[in-house]
Design an enzyme around this catalytic site. Structure first.
Site, PDB file in Angstrom:
ATOM      1  CG  MET A 182      70.681  47.266  79.823  1.00  0.00           C
ATOM      2  SD  MET A 182      71.139  45.572  79.465  1.00  0.00           S
ATOM      3  CE  MET A 182      71.720  45.006  81.045  1.00  0.00           C
ATOM      4  CE  LYS A 188      73.509  41.959  71.497  1.00  0.00           C
ATOM      5  NZ  LYS A 188      74.762  42.558  71.954  1.00  0.00           N
ATOM      6  CG  ASP A 215      77.767  45.969  70.741  1.00  0.00           C
ATOM      7  OD1 ASP A 215      77.644  45.083  69.893  1.00  0.00           O
ATOM      8  OD2 ASP A 215      78.004  45.756  71.944  1.00  0.00           O
TER       9      ASP A 215
END
Ligand code: SAH
Length: 521
Positions: free
Chosen positions: A189, A59, A37
């Site tokens: 997040m 991502k 990632d």
């Protein structure tokens, strides 16, 4: 699915490579494929088997480079196509804490692929710890709660309020319950939606003066803590330009961070340096630069490779003494011995010599004790010792001068192609087998090229390293730290701005780098 590869869902921790688990490192070192990632630090990628296929499914914050469903399929596909392979799925923090590791595991189960979960240190707890904030503390917080600050729009049945203005706002959260909760609230997040989250919590009765901290890029050399309160959350993020990855921690424990913040702003904090030495030599300088706060990308310009095939193990019978002068030599010799279908029994009855303690220790790993190790641990010492041992052996057997040469000719030196001639000069009758070669590295993997392009400076210890580095990179830092005038000249020739150590030692170079950045602050 028998015969298929096995997938390991590995947590890489929050960023600091030292926070990867031993189990995680063990698997990365032998992985055939690594699917990783965006949040995984290049220093951790550096632990991976250099031969592993590296697949970046990182991502980006705004768009998904590779969709989750595609990642799931990819893991199954690798497992099916590569029987017996080790497939590492490397994820930031812990794979099962907002990491979608559960979805990947479900897909593996339904495809019948064997898997193992290697937990990682989650950012939710470790990032506050690096900012000196304990998530629980007697008398202040008796619980802590880890919450997503981001929700997939389709996962919520509720209509997203237009004023939120963000399709990912976590409208499905039970804000009244969270507002009442006396424990520490930790949002992952959540930066993009924090204004919305803070307003909803206050609407539901949470004290607007609740202290909170945003911790950006925690545990990395770029870590930053920004303090605020619930009512100033949104404006603080905008003013201080807090960017992902960052966590938000809310509650009384945040104030402890004022006293307990232990991670010092070190002279090289926030600097990413490329070290171009060979991996074994680089570790020393890497450790020193890391201790000063830098993030180090080891990019060796030379590599050692076994000389594949070509060694005639049958002829080992002609030799009485085998001499090793490096760990590489030991490893390459045995790798090839085993590949040829032999084992250590071919060494039965032979005398074994080692140049020094580290090589001696490596031999012991193969079950071999050394007969001869020179006290001074040098090639010259080894040569003299072997000459003396062989001679005394011969005199004892009363073979005279001819016998002496004969004995010496029964010595086999196992060395690299760049080994100097010291041993051969002292033992001219000995035979040398080149068991490994040192070659220039000709290609950098994609992840390393990206890390190099984003670095602040590169460290050179030789002009050949400069030449090779320039050949291999298009995008690179403009600043270089050099050892010695020759290296400086080579770097200047290629347009680098150069800073050169006063003495031609690593100590002097490290000192110079620290001074340079301290002065620039
Ligand atoms: N599985 C991960 C979380 C993945 S969600 C874990 O256990 O840590 C990604 C979020 O984690 C980011 O948006 C951020 O909120 C947080 N995060 C991950 N690494 C971080 C870091 N080094 N510093 C601050 N926040 C981090």
């Amino acid at each position: 699915m028998s015969g298929a590869g096995k997938v390991y869902l590995i947590g890489a921790g929050p960023g600091d490579p030292g926070l990867l688990t031993l189990r995680g490192k063990e698997i990365l070192e032998k992985a055939d494929v690594v699917v990783y990632d965006r949040l995984v630090s290049p220093a951790i990628l550096g632990f991976c088997n250099p031969k592993a296929k590296m697949v970046d499914v990182g991502k980006m914050p705004t768009h998904h480079k590779v969709k989750q469903s595609e990642i799931n399929k990819l893991l199954v596909q690798f497992a099916c196509e590569m029987p017996g392979a080790t497939i590492a799925r490397l994820k930031g923090g812990d794979p099962f804490v907002f990491g979608r590791g559960g979805e990947e595991a479900l897909e593996l189960v339904s495809a019948g692929v064997e898997f193992e979960v290697v937990p990682g240190i989650t950012s939710a707890i470790s990032v506050p710890a690096y900012a000196g904030i304990p998530v629980s503390h007697r008398g202040i917080a008796t619980s802590f709660h880890i919450i997503t600050g981001h929700e997939k729009a389709e996962s919520s049945s509720k209509v997203i309020p237009a004023q939120a203005g963000i399709s990912s706002a976590p409208v499905g959260l039970d804000f009244p319950a969270l507002a009442k909760c006396p424990g520490t609230l930790i949002f992952l997040m959540g930066i993009a939606n924090m204004d919305f989250i803070a307003r909803r919590l206050m609407e539901c009765g949470k004290d607007p003066k609740t202290p909170l901290a945003f911790i950006e890029k925690g545990t990395t050399p770029y870590q930053r803590t920004v303090m605020a309160t619930l009512e100033t959350a949104g404006e603080t993020i905008a003013r201080e330009n807090v960017t992902a990855p960052a966590i938000t921690i809310m509650g009384g424990v945040v104030e402890l961070g004022q006293t307990l913040a232990w991670k010092k702003n070190l002279p090289l904090s926030g600097k990413r340096l490329v070290v171009t030495r060979a991996a074994k030599q680089a570790s020393g300088i890497t450790a020193r630069l890391t201790a000063l706060g830098a993030e180090v990308i080891e990019t060796p310009m030379i590599e050692t490779r076994s000389v594949d095939g070509g060694l005639d193990f049958n002829s080992l019978a002609n030799f009485e003494t085998l001499a090793f002068t490096s760990v590489n030599g030991v490893e390459s010799f045995f790798r090839q011995l085993f590949a040829a279908g032999c084992d250590v029994r071919v060494l039965a009855g032979k005398k074994i010599a080692s140049v020094g303690k580290i090589t001696e220790k490596k031999l012991l790993e193969y079950g071999i004790r050394c007969d001869y190790v020179p006290e001074d641990h040098t090639g010259e010492g080894l040569g003299k010792l072997l000459a003396e041992k062989c001679t005394s052996h011969v005199i004892a057997s009363e073979h005279g001068e001819r016998g002496n040469r004969l004995e010496e000719s029964r010595i086999l030196l196992l060395q690299g192609n760049l080994a100097d001639e010291t041993l051969l000069k002292l033992l001219p009758q000995a035979t040398r087998w080149v068991v490994y070669e040192t070659l220039p590295v000709t290609e950098l993997p994609e992840w390393k090229r990206e890390a190099v392009a984003a670095a602040d400076a590169v460290v050179f210890a030789s002009s050949s390293a400069v030449e090779n580095f320039v050949k291999m990179t298009d995008a690179r830092p403009s600043l270089s730290f050099c050892i010695g005038r020759m290296t400086d000249a080579a770097a200047s020739k290629h347009g680098f701005e150069t800073v050169t150590s006063d003495e031609t030692t690593m100590d002097s170079l490290v000192k110079k780098i620290a001074e340079y950045y301290s002065a620039a602050r």
